[in-house]
Design an enzyme around this catalytic site. Structure first.
Site, PDB file in Angstrom:
ATOM      1  N   LYS A   1       0.828  -1.200   0.000  1.00  0.00           N
ATOM      2  CA  LYS A   1       0.000   0.000   0.000  1.00  0.00           C
ATOM      3  C   LYS A   1       0.871   1.263   0.000  1.00  0.00           C
ATOM      4  CE  LYS A   1      -4.383  -1.672   1.675  1.00  0.00           C
ATOM      5  NZ  LYS A   1      -4.808  -2.455   2.811  1.00  0.00           N
TER       6      LYS A   1
HETATM    7  N1  GLU Z   1      -8.591  -7.656   5.107  1.00  0.00           N
HETATM    8  C1  GLU Z   1      -7.672  -8.519   4.447  1.00  0.00           C
HETATM    9  C2  GLU Z   1      -6.718  -7.691   3.610  1.00  0.00           C
HETATM   10  O1  GLU Z   1      -6.673  -6.520   3.704  1.00  0.00           O
HETATM   11  C3  GLU Z   1      -8.354  -9.523   3.555  1.00  0.00           C
HETATM   12  C4  GLU Z   1      -8.570 -10.786   4.245  1.00  0.00           C
HETATM   13  C5  GLU Z   1      -9.353 -11.867   3.511  1.00  0.00           C
HETATM   14  O2  GLU Z   1      -9.732 -11.704   2.338  1.00  0.00           O
HETATM   15  O3  GLU Z   1      -9.595 -12.882   4.146  1.00  0.00           O
HETATM   16  O4  GLU Z   1      -5.979  -8.207   2.832  1.00  0.00           O
END
Ligand code: GLU
Length: 274
Positions: free
Chosen positions: A248
């Site tokens: 990011k």
């Molecule tokens: N919140 C997770 C991420 O930012 C994704 C997790 C998932 O897809 O299980 O990558």
């Protein structure tokens, strides 16, 4: 009914890797005439920001995606995660870990994209634990795999899940005794994600292969909490020119910078091989 989700954390702007993941899940839902759900995974209040959440909606709409509303925001459901944590405590599968805040912050806050092997941890002898509790030293709750195996008995041996069309026998030991909660984080990514997938009726979890190891522990949590295990599809990762996963912090490939430089969604789709 087929239901899948895209579950970003609003800790930065979405990039090409997110576009690939979101489209892969969205296309699968369309092909199956199923549901596509967007979920905001914002349990880490120290890193998540509302401006990034707003940008998620804007960027995904720009890509041409549509999703069900209302969107579930995990920070609105902390009480559910705490209740599940209490259930696990009552089952006797959690133990206190007193390692430092810094060490723990690194292991709990987010999805384990850069997974680097199990941590060496174990419950402390009762006397030592009592002593540390008395000093007021903060602690985290870890899921004991030894205790989980005892509780699940014969079920432990048959634990597994379908991923990318094949049956995978669960090997939770590769992650070790993961942290499920601590004071400032009443829920880890693992616990919140597993609970939400169940409560939202997700039949197919579609996400990057960097989270493939996580499924091995998710199936343990599902079995302990009496939740169904969805089907998993872990897709390839979109890598940058150096062969590294997009981070990011790498601003150059955010969807908004591509949009500002005049790139169209269809060009992005094509470049991603979709
Ligand atoms: N919140 C997770 C991420 O930012 C994704 C997790 C998932 O897809 O299980 O990558």
């Amino acid at each position: 009914m087929f239901a899948t989700r895209f579950a970003p954390s609003p800790t930065g702007y979405l990039h090409l890797g997110h576009a690939f993941s979101a489209w892969t899940a969205f296309d699968a839902a369309q092909d199956a005439t199923g549901r596509f759900i967007l979920r905001i995974e914002d349990t880490d209040v120290t890193r998540c920001r509302s401006e990034f959440e707003a940008a998620i909606y804007e960027d995904l709409a720009w890509l041409g995606l549509t999703w069900e509303s209302p969107v579930r925001r995990q920070s609105d459901h902390m009480a559910d995660y705490e209740a599940a944590l209490e259930r696990l405590k009552a089952l006797g599968v959690l133990y206190r870990c007193f390692r430092t805040r810094k060490e723990l912050m690194e292991s709990i806050a987010s999805a384990p994209h850069d997974f680097s092997g199990p941590e060496k941890v174990a419950p402390l002898p009762a006397a030592e634990e009592a002593q540390l509790l008395e000093t007021g030293k903060p602690y985290a709750w870890r899921l004991s795999l030894v205790r989980s195996a005892e509780i699940l008995g014969a079920d432990w041996e048959t634990l597994g899940f379908e991923a990318n069309g094949v049956w995978v026998k669960a090997n939770p030991a590769q992650l070790g005794d993961i942290v499920l909660a601590r004071k400032e984080f009443p829920s880890s990514y693992h616990l919140a994600s597993v609970l939400d997938d169940a409560s939202q009726g997700i039949t197919h979890v579609i996400r990057g292969e960097d989270l493939a190891e996580a499924a091995h522990i998710h199936v343990v949590l599902q079995r302990l909490l009496g939740l169904p295990t969805p089907i998993y599809r872990h897709h390839r990762l979109i890598l940058d020119a150096d062969g590294k996963r997009f981070a990011k912090r790498n601003q150059s490939v955010t969807l908004r910078s591509l949009r500002e430089s005049g790139t169209s969604p269809i060009e992005i789709r094509t470049s991603l091989g979709l």
